[in-house]
Scaffold this motif. Structure first.
Motif, PDB file in Angstrom:
ATOM      1  N   THR A  36       0.846  -1.187   0.000  1.00 35.28           N
ATOM      2  CA  THR A  36       0.000   0.000   0.000  1.00 35.28           C
ATOM      3  C   THR A  36       0.881   1.236   0.000  1.00 35.28           C
ATOM      4  O   THR A  36       1.709   1.413   0.889  1.00 35.28           O
ATOM      5  N   VAL A  38       1.822   4.845   0.813  1.00 37.47           N
ATOM      6  CA  VAL A  38       1.467   5.832   1.832  1.00 37.47           C
ATOM      7  C   VAL A  38       1.972   7.183   1.347  1.00 37.47           C
ATOM      8  O   VAL A  38       3.158   7.351   1.058  1.00 37.47           O
ATOM      9  N   VAL A  41       1.693  10.809   6.563  1.00 38.06           N
ATOM     10  CA  VAL A  41       1.417  10.380   7.934  1.00 38.06           C
ATOM     11  C   VAL A  41       1.388  11.648   8.769  1.00 38.06           C
ATOM     12  O   VAL A  41       2.313  12.463   8.698  1.00 38.06           O
ATOM     13  N   VAL A  50      -3.009   8.077   8.489  1.00 36.73           N
ATOM     14  CA  VAL A  50      -2.233   7.673   7.324  1.00 36.73           C
ATOM     15  C   VAL A  50      -3.090   7.918   6.096  1.00 36.73           C
ATOM     16  O   VAL A  50      -4.240   7.468   6.026  1.00 36.73           O
ATOM     17  N   THR A  51      -2.526   8.636   5.129  1.00 34.98           N
ATOM     18  CA  THR A  51      -3.199   8.833   3.854  1.00 34.98           C
ATOM     19  C   THR A  51      -2.523   7.927   2.844  1.00 34.98           C
ATOM     20  O   THR A  51      -1.294   7.976   2.684  1.00 34.98           O
ATOM     21  N   THR A  52      -3.311   7.102   2.185  1.00 33.92           N
ATOM     22  CA  THR A  52      -2.758   6.167   1.200  1.00 33.92           C
ATOM     23  C   THR A  52      -2.763   6.809  -0.186  1.00 33.92           C
ATOM     24  O   THR A  52      -3.364   7.865  -0.405  1.00 33.92           O
ATOM     25  N   GLU A  57      -8.014   7.911   3.967  1.00 32.30           N
ATOM     26  CA  GLU A  57      -7.387   8.176   5.249  1.00 32.30           C
ATOM     27  C   GLU A  57      -7.736   7.060   6.219  1.00 32.30           C
ATOM     28  O   GLU A  57      -8.874   6.596   6.257  1.00 32.30           O
ATOM     29  N   VAL A  65       4.911   2.645   9.706  1.00 38.48           N
ATOM     30  CA  VAL A  65       5.034   2.638   8.250  1.00 38.48           C
ATOM     31  C   VAL A  65       6.416   2.119   7.903  1.00 38.48           C
ATOM     32  O   VAL A  65       7.425   2.651   8.356  1.00 38.48           O
TER      33      VAL A  65
END
Length: 186
Positions: A36, A38, A41, A50-52, A57, A65
């Motif tokens: 995934t 990222v 953070v 955490v925003t992917t 979010e 991470v």
């Protein structure tokens, strides 16, 4: 040459350690998101957010991470002097009748400090004896890193082994490329 032998030494296989940590984290209720991207953070209130890469979010009381070679990009605002390099390892096959000389009870983990080359004994996880140079390889962009092992590198390690180890052949049983992320002083 000078040598230091430490009979109580040991080593850990990084992949086995990561797998063990993932198993323990899952057993304790962690939500593991492998593969995934990222993009950020941050702390929002009492939560870590955490925003992917897809813009979602995910909030939690704490996060871990493991961005590896993408750490510099993820933490760009910190201006960390990180350098990602292409590294390689090879495993060479012992000659017939010499395999026992390269097992863990006969051959320790070793490093040649002058050549900056190191190795591990045969341990049954991957066929052969591991050899690698600790000299940093070419800088790479982790999104466009060349991943296949280089035959010239395998030849270099086989040449080194021929000069150092009686009973170790030039036959590569396994070769692998990976990425290192280092600071200027390693």
């Amino acid at each position: 040459e000078a040598a230091l032998y430490q009979p109580d030494m040991g080593y850990l296989r990084a992949s086995a350690c990561v797998q063990a940590n993932v198993r323990m984290a899952r057993a304790l209720g962690a939500d593991i998101r492998e593969q995934t991207t990222v993009s950020a953070v941050m702390q929002r209130g009492g939560e870590a957010v955490v925003t992917t890469g897809d813009g979602e979010e995910h909030a939690a009381d704490r996060v871990l991470v493991t961005a590896g070679p993408w750490m510099g990009r993820l933490l760009a605002s910190l201006h960390l002097p990180l350098r990602v390099t292409h590294q390689q390892v090879v495993y060479l096959k012992p000659a017939p009748g010499a395999a026992q000389d390269f097992e863990a009870d006969r051959l320790p983990v070793w490093i040649d400090a002058d050549a900056n080359i190191y190795g591990f004994p045969a341990d049954g996880c991957i066929a052969g004896v591991k050899l690698a140079s600790h000299n940093l390889g070419d800088p790479v962009d982790p999104d466009n890193a060349r991943r296949p092992p280089d035959a010239a590198y395998a030849d270099q390690m086989a040449d080194y082994a021929a000069a150092r180890f009686e009973g170790l052949t030039r036959q590569v049983t396994h070769a692998q490329a990976c990425l290192y992320t280092n600071t200027p002083d390693e």
